[in-house]
Design a protein around this motif. Structure first.
Motif, PDB file in Angstrom:
ATOM      1  N   TYR A 143       0.837  -1.207   0.000  1.00  0.00           N
ATOM      2  CA  TYR A 143       0.000   0.000   0.000  1.00  0.00           C
ATOM      3  C   TYR A 143       0.872   1.258   0.000  1.00  0.00           C
ATOM      4  CZ  TYR A 143      -3.869   3.126   1.079  1.00  0.00           C
ATOM      5  OH  TYR A 143      -4.796   4.139   1.024  1.00  0.00           O
ATOM      6  N   ALA A 144       1.945   1.250   0.762  1.00  0.00           N
ATOM      7  CA  ALA A 144       2.857   2.397   0.776  1.00  0.00           C
ATOM      8  C   ALA A 144       3.468   2.609  -0.604  1.00  0.00           C
ATOM      9  CB  ALA A 144       3.954   2.191   1.820  1.00  0.00           C
ATOM     10  N   LYS A 145       3.848   1.511  -1.257  1.00  0.00           N
ATOM     11  CA  LYS A 145       4.472   1.611  -2.577  1.00  0.00           C
ATOM     12  C   LYS A 145       3.535   2.257  -3.594  1.00  0.00           C
ATOM     13  CE  LYS A 145       6.789  -1.917  -4.264  1.00  0.00           C
ATOM     14  NZ  LYS A 145       7.111  -3.224  -4.879  1.00  0.00           N
ATOM     15  N   TYR A 146       2.279   1.807  -3.620  1.00  0.00           N
ATOM     16  CA  TYR A 146       1.380   2.235  -4.682  1.00  0.00           C
ATOM     17  C   TYR A 146       0.525   3.450  -4.324  1.00  0.00           C
ATOM     18  CZ  TYR A 146       2.962  -1.954  -6.953  1.00  0.00           C
ATOM     19  OH  TYR A 146       3.771  -2.910  -7.523  1.00  0.00           O
ATOM     20  N   SER A 147       0.428   3.794  -3.051  1.00  0.00           N
ATOM     21  CA  SER A 147      -0.267   5.027  -2.669  1.00  0.00           C
ATOM     22  C   SER A 147       0.699   6.201  -2.633  1.00  0.00           C
ATOM     23  CB  SER A 147      -0.924   4.873  -1.294  1.00  0.00           C
ATOM     24  OG  SER A 147       0.057   4.793  -0.261  1.00  0.00           O
ATOM     25  N   GLY A 148       1.989   5.900  -2.486  1.00  0.00           N
ATOM     26  CA  GLY A 148       2.989   6.952  -2.432  1.00  0.00           C
ATOM     27  C   GLY A 148       3.051   7.667  -1.098  1.00  0.00           C
ATOM     28  N   GLY A 149       2.463   7.095  -0.061  1.00  0.00           N
ATOM     29  CA  GLY A 149       2.449   7.747   1.246  1.00  0.00           C
ATOM     30  C   GLY A 149       2.712   6.782   2.379  1.00  0.00           C
ATOM     31  N   LEU A 150       2.541   7.287   3.587  1.00  0.00           N
ATOM     32  CA  LEU A 150       2.764   6.488   4.790  1.00  0.00           C
ATOM     33  C   LEU A 150       1.687   5.413   4.927  1.00  0.00           C
ATOM     34  CD1 LEU A 150       4.437   6.332   7.515  1.00  0.00           C
ATOM     35  CD2 LEU A 150       2.570   7.691   8.509  1.00  0.00           C
ATOM     36  N   SER A 151       2.111   4.228   5.326  1.00  0.00           N
ATOM     37  CA  SER A 151       1.194   3.124   5.575  1.00  0.00           C
ATOM     38  C   SER A 151       1.406   2.636   7.004  1.00  0.00           C
ATOM     39  CB  SER A 151       1.448   1.995   4.575  1.00  0.00           C
ATOM     40  OG  SER A 151       0.498   0.964   4.697  1.00  0.00           O
ATOM     41  N   VAL A 152       0.405   1.917   7.548  1.00  0.00           N
ATOM     42  CA  VAL A 152       0.453   1.532   8.964  1.00  0.00           C
ATOM     43  C   VAL A 152       0.066   0.067   9.127  1.00  0.00           C
ATOM     44  CG1 VAL A 152      -0.393   2.029  11.290  1.00  0.00           C
ATOM     45  CG2 VAL A 152      -0.203   3.888   9.614  1.00  0.00           C
ATOM     46  N   SER A 153       0.843  -0.639   9.966  1.00  0.00           N
ATOM     47  CA  SER A 153       0.528  -2.022  10.308  1.00  0.00           C
ATOM     48  C   SER A 153       0.625  -2.176  11.817  1.00  0.00           C
ATOM     49  CB  SER A 153       1.497  -2.977   9.607  1.00  0.00           C
ATOM     50  OG  SER A 153       1.137  -4.328   9.805  1.00  0.00           O
ATOM     51  N   SER A 192       4.365  12.831  20.389  1.00  0.00           N
ATOM     52  CA  SER A 192       5.587  13.396  19.811  1.00  0.00           C
ATOM     53  C   SER A 192       6.522  12.307  19.303  1.00  0.00           C
ATOM     54  CB  SER A 192       6.306  14.276  20.840  1.00  0.00           C
ATOM     55  OG  SER A 192       6.695  13.523  21.969  1.00  0.00           O
ATOM     56  N   GLU A 193       6.555  11.162  19.984  1.00  0.00           N
ATOM     57  CA  GLU A 193       7.404  10.068  19.522  1.00  0.00           C
ATOM     58  C   GLU A 193       6.884   9.454  18.223  1.00  0.00           C
ATOM     59  OE1 GLU A 193      10.249   8.902  20.326  1.00  0.00           O
ATOM     60  OE2 GLU A 193      10.666   9.945  22.207  1.00  0.00           O
ATOM     61  N   VAL A 194       5.561   9.359  18.099  1.00  0.00           N
ATOM     62  CA  VAL A 194       4.994   8.832  16.853  1.00  0.00           C
ATOM     63  C   VAL A 194       5.213   9.818  15.711  1.00  0.00           C
ATOM     64  CG1 VAL A 194       2.900   8.049  15.690  1.00  0.00           C
ATOM     65  CG2 VAL A 194       3.320   7.385  18.063  1.00  0.00           C
ATOM     66  N   VAL A 195       5.076  11.113  16.002  1.00  0.00           N
ATOM     67  CA  VAL A 195       5.367  12.132  14.986  1.00  0.00           C
ATOM     68  C   VAL A 195       6.814  12.002  14.521  1.00  0.00           C
ATOM     69  CG1 VAL A 195       5.680  14.608  14.593  1.00  0.00           C
ATOM     70  CG2 VAL A 195       3.627  13.787  15.751  1.00  0.00           C
ATOM     71  N   LYS A 196       7.715  11.865  15.468  1.00  0.00           N
ATOM     72  CA  LYS A 196       9.134  11.716  15.133  1.00  0.00           C
ATOM     73  C   LYS A 196       9.358  10.489  14.259  1.00  0.00           C
ATOM     74  CE  LYS A 196      13.631  10.824  17.344  1.00  0.00           C
ATOM     75  NZ  LYS A 196      14.331  10.626  18.636  1.00  0.00           N
ATOM     76  N   ALA A 197       8.736   9.371  14.626  1.00  0.00           N
ATOM     77  CA  ALA A 197       8.903   8.135  13.857  1.00  0.00           C
ATOM     78  C   ALA A 197       8.372   8.302  12.434  1.00  0.00           C
ATOM     79  CB  ALA A 197       8.192   6.981  14.555  1.00  0.00           C
ATOM     80  N   CYS A 198       7.212   8.925  12.289  1.00  0.00           N
ATOM     81  CA  CYS A 198       6.622   9.115  10.956  1.00  0.00           C
ATOM     82  C   CYS A 198       7.497  10.014  10.097  1.00  0.00           C
ATOM     83  CB  CYS A 198       5.220   9.685  11.077  1.00  0.00           C
ATOM     84  SG  CYS A 198       4.005   8.554  11.804  1.00  0.00           S
ATOM     85  N   GLN A 199       8.058  11.056  10.699  1.00  0.00           N
ATOM     86  CA  GLN A 199       8.938  11.946   9.953  1.00  0.00           C
ATOM     87  C   GLN A 199      10.181  11.195   9.473  1.00  0.00           C
ATOM     88  OE1 GLN A 199       9.466  15.095  12.847  1.00  0.00           O
ATOM     89  NE2 GLN A 199       7.880  16.371  11.916  1.00  0.00           N
ATOM     90  N   ILE A 200      10.707  10.326  10.313  1.00  0.00           N
ATOM     91  CA  ILE A 200      11.865   9.528   9.917  1.00  0.00           C
ATOM     92  C   ILE A 200      11.490   8.588   8.772  1.00  0.00           C
ATOM     93  CG2 ILE A 200      13.412   7.679  10.688  1.00  0.00           C
ATOM     94  CD1 ILE A 200      13.404   9.032  13.460  1.00  0.00           C
ATOM     95  N   ALA A 201      10.274   8.029   8.836  1.00  0.00           N
ATOM     96  CA  ALA A 201       9.832   7.074   7.815  1.00  0.00           C
ATOM     97  C   ALA A 201       9.782   7.701   6.428  1.00  0.00           C
ATOM     98  CB  ALA A 201       8.469   6.504   8.177  1.00  0.00           C
ATOM     99  N   ILE A 202       9.331   8.946   6.339  1.00  0.00           N
ATOM    100  CA  ILE A 202       9.115   9.556   5.022  1.00  0.00           C
ATOM    101  C   ILE A 202      10.262  10.449   4.577  1.00  0.00           C
ATOM    102  CG2 ILE A 202       6.608   9.470   5.280  1.00  0.00           C
ATOM    103  CD1 ILE A 202       6.595  12.407   5.981  1.00  0.00           C
TER     104      ILE A 202
END
Length: 549
Positions: free
Chosen positions: A58-68, A137-147
């Motif tokens: 989903y991340a590959k084809y949506s071009g955005g962050l995905s969650v599991s 804030s930790e989840v925000v940090k993680a998401c920023q690192i992901a993208i």
């Protein structure tokens, strides 16, 4: 507001529409909150491993962050393989796992596991958050690192009590968009000069070219250089293009191998490939030997690993190609028509039902009965080498082959993730009985979601790649590689899923295939075939055999 709700509000605000996983006690706060958040759909799978593959696709084809998401302990460890796969493909996936309450840590609590250090080996960032006030804030940090930078998966472990803790009404931030990685102009100028002054070169294209194929083709036509793709990149360059010389590497084509060993000796331009084992035909030294080598990538760690690179170009592939084209034009190079200038891959004769019943002919016939824009998510097995070698690239971005991590069953989850991300693109999964027995029950997930995906199951009642590999390498095979023959179409019928079984070439019926395609959900096309021919695996077995001498 509970801390779990704050995390979900963050995900919703930043465009997340699906969460892939399985509910359990240590993550129930999240699933409870989803009752009141119809904007995010929980995709409840049959196994967390499949959920991780869906999220990555989903991340590959949506071009955005995905969650599991998965529970503490076994749920989290089941996500590990998908995280490792996403890391190899540079896909931004947030993996959330539950954890036992902070007060019970170290007391042998139910499903207790310190998952953060385990995920750290297969993600860009992994952390456990023990204070509710720090969770958002930790989840925000993680998401920023992901993208950011080189995208990739991240992991946050959240104890049960932290999920349920009240955190007031926190401000929900929007994540900043990824900042482009712009290549240095002086490096682009050097690369353009080198390309312009080399009359005889070739291009090796990896999966990093995704989203930049138009520019890659424009550059190739300007240079009039032949294009080879890695197995992972099969599907990006169509068969019809006269500069396309096929696949180099695992299950590749003789045309591409001959080009490497005998032709185009001046230079090699590598675009979006990390030059791993499967992409280089087992680290073939001829690939760069005697050639001035330029490598384009946004991951600086891929330069000078196995091969010496004369000129690494660090930056986003699309920007690097765009700047190269502009620089070449400024130096006076104009585009030329590539029509008829290069010898393409040997054309194969059309398949008819009176031909030999083997994997090659069946796959080619099935492809001829399906829409040209079908995307094939290809699983791992003997059949994969036939797909790479024999099936045709009719339209761009039509194959998804995760050959260089090679997780069996991943193609099944990838099909579901792809279809959710791009509902209008037809999708077929090519899998085998071995893969199906690992993750085949996700066809029920597709049914529950109403996803019209065709699952093509190559059923040879054995672990085919293992069987042929041992037969070629050791001249014998263990009886345990064979499996009891199972009629998978009848399994599908038991799940009330439209199914059709092929036992010989005469069963390849267009009306039957059309019936499967026109169903309002998933369908199974089973191919019962034990092919004793040698799969076109190239030098893979020779490479493995070298370690036993």
């Amino acid at each position: 507001m509970r801390a779990a709700r704050a995390v979900l509000e963050l995900l919703k605000a930043n465009g997340v529409k699906h969460i892939f996983g399985i509910p359990a006690g240590s993550v129930n706060a999240f699933f409870d909150e989803l009752y009141e958040m119809p904007e995010i759909e929980p995709v409840v799978t049959k196994h967390e491993g499949a959920a991780s593959y869906m999220a990555a696709s989903y991340a590959k084809y949506s071009g955005g962050l995905s969650v599991s998401i998965g529970c503490s302990g076994p749920g989290g460890t089941n996500l590990i393989t998908g995280a490792a796969s996403a890391m190899r493909e540079h896909l931004p996936v947030l993996f959330i796992t539950g954890a036992v309450p902070v007060s019970t840590m170290g007391l042998n609590a139910s499903q207790e596991l310190d998952a953060a250090p385990i995920f750290r080996t297969v993600t860009k960032h992994s952390v456990i958050v023990k204070e509710a006030g720090e969770l958002l804030s930790e989840v925000v940090k993680a998401c920023q690192i992901a993208i950011s930078g080189v995208p990739g998966p991240v992991h946050v472990a959240i104890p049960i009590d932290v999920q349920h803790a009240k955190v007031g009404e926190p401000d929900i931030p929007l994540l900043p968009p990824r900042r482009p990685m712009v290549p240095k102009l002086d490096v682009i100028e050097k690369a353009a000069g080198a390309l312009l002054n080399t009359k005889d070169g070739c291009i090796l294209v990896g999966q990093g070219v995704r989203g930049s194929v138009d520019l890659l083709i424009e550059l190739a036509e300007m240079l009039n250089w032949p294009i080879m793709t890695t197995p992972q990149a099969k599907g990006y360059i169509t068969e019809q293009h006269p500069l396309h010389w096929g696949v180099f590497g695992f299950a590749g084509h003789e045309t591409a191998s001959n080009l490497v060993t005998e032709g185009a000796g001046g230079a090699l331009l590598i675009v979006g490939s990390s030059l791993g084992e499967t992409a280089t035909n087992n680290y073939n030294a001829s690939l760069t030997k005697g050639r001035f080598t330029i490598q384009l990538d946004f991951d600086q760690t891929v330069f000078n690993r196995k091969y010496a690179i004369d000129l690494p170009v660090l930056g986003d592939i699309r920007l690097s190609l765009l700047m190269l084209i502009d620089e070449l034009k400024s130096l006076g190079l104009s585009g030329v028509s590539a029509s008829g200038q290069r010898k393409a891959i040997k054309q194969e004769t059309p398949v008819t039902t009176d031909e030999v019943y083997n994997t090659q002919n069946v796959l080619r016939h099935i492809q001829s009965s399906l829409p040209a824009d079908m995307r094939y998510t290809v699983d791992i097995g003997e059949f994969m080498s036939y797909v790479i070698h024999h099936m045709k690239v009719l339209e761009e971005d039509s194959f998804d082959i995760n050959v260089h991590f090679g997780a069996m069953g991943s193609g099944i989850g990838a099909a579901i993730g792809s279809k959710l991300a791009e509902p209008d693109r037809p999708v077929a999964c090519i899998t085998g009985d071995g893969c199906f027995f690992m993750h085949g029950m996700e066809i029920l997930t597709a049914k529950e979601l109403g996803l019209p995906i065709l699952f093509i199951v190559m059923n040879n009642a054995r672990l085919g790649m293992v069987y042929h590999g041992h037969s070629l390498q050791f001249k014998r095979t263990h009886p345990s590689f064979e499996q009891e023959p199972i009629d998978i179409s009848r399994m599908g019928a038991a799940m009330q899923i439209p199914s059709y079984r092929i036992n010989d070439m005469n069963d390849l019926d267009q009306d039957a295939v059309n019936g499967l395609l026109n169903s309002n959900g998933p369908a199974i096309l089973e191919v019962a075939l034990k092919d004793n021919g040698t799969p076109p695996m190239g030098d893979r077995v020779k490479f493995l055999s070298s370690f036993g001498k």
